[in-house]
Design an enzyme around this catalytic site. Sequence first.
Site, short mmCIF file in Angstrom:
data_model
loop_
_atom_site.label_atom_id
_atom_site.label_comp_id
_atom_site.label_asym_id
_atom_site.label_seq_id
_atom_site.Cartn_x
_atom_site.Cartn_y
_atom_site.Cartn_z
N GLU A 35 0.83 -1.21 0.00
CA GLU A 35 0.00 0.00 0.00
C GLU A 35 0.86 1.26 0.00
OE1 GLU A 35 -3.06 0.37 -0.59
OE2 GLU A 35 -3.58 -1.75 -0.56
N TYR A 118 -6.73 5.68 5.18
CA TYR A 118 -6.83 4.80 4.00
C TYR A 118 -5.98 3.54 4.18
CZ TYR A 118 -5.41 2.68 -0.26
OH TYR A 118 -5.08 1.74 -1.19
N ASP A 136 -9.80 4.95 -1.69
CA ASP A 136 -8.66 5.56 -2.39
C ASP A 136 -9.21 6.30 -3.62
OD1 ASP A 136 -9.35 3.58 -4.14
OD2 ASP A 136 -7.37 2.63 -4.22
#
Length: 352
Positions: A35, A118, A136
């Site tokens: 990520e 997030y 996102d």
Amino acid sequence: MVKVVRKELRNWYALHQRTLPWRSHPEPYRVWLSEVILQQTRVDQGLSYFNKFVETYPTISTLAAAPLDDILKLWQGLGYYSRARNLHFAANQVMEKHQGIFPSRYEDILGLKGVGSYTAAAISSIAYNQPKAVVDGNVTRVIARLFDITASVNQSTTLSQIQDLADALMDREHPSLHNQSMMEFGALQCVPKNPNCEVCPMSDVCQAREKNHVSLIPLKDKKTKRRSRYFHYVLAQYGDKIALSQRGTDDIWGGLFEFPLIENDSIDVLPPLHIEKALSISIKRIVKINSERKHVLSHQDIFANFYHAEIDGAIDDKLNLVAWADLHTFALPRLIDRYLENHDPISGEKRH
Ligand code: SF4
């Protein structure tokens, strides 16, 4: 609509998902790494960085124990070096505060340096199957289109509306699958430009399609003004050594190494006397000057001159003399790295 979206997403994902290493083994450390890397780059490029990181640092303890400069070197080319520094810091937080085990509580994940809502939602849902909806850029676009949200997605009120809708859509029985499906659907099917709505399994429920708003959504406020900066890099050579300095952490390329730099408001070539005074060095000879290379960052354009100069050995404390042969071991900004790929470091002549 909620049930239709959940079901169609899952079916679509089963057919179209890409095979990615952090999906086949979704341990929290790997999901976190992926990520953070994917915030910087597209999947195709991010894949090679992910593989390099897990080969070099297969566990969070190896990452925590690594020298920061080595991590910055591995990160080289991705930009936003503060993210690499945060990775290192957070790995040490896991070692010290969580006994080396990646935390599973959302609040604990959120407490790691550099981890925002997030990334925390992505880790807790993908690695721990907790019902935290990920929002996102891709998910924002999908939801804004499905619900025909025509307000600017840069505004916090719109973003919280989208988060609420994402929470409502969350499939609580399959949180990991649901979030990954949403993200992948945005990346591959509901793409920013000209999505193929004809083949979309949600075209019957998509409100933007019904109202012919697909190309208008997501609406974004005008971008912030770009900033131009003018860098004068001096390749100060002393025998087989070159002067290097390390950047501070409050600007771009924080913690990376670079040649002695003078930044001012013009790309006009500086006279030797000005360079000597600004850098406290004594120049014997300017060998070559290469001018005006433009390097584009997300909000800045960097214009750079490179001055190849021979100096006498007395240099400022802030600078270090390192052997040319060791230069490749330092993490350098992409601008400098590319310059050295194309130019002889001593003469400044272009390589053929
Ligand atoms: S119909 Fe088009 S705009 Fe709507 S969700 Fe599908 S791809 Fe996206």
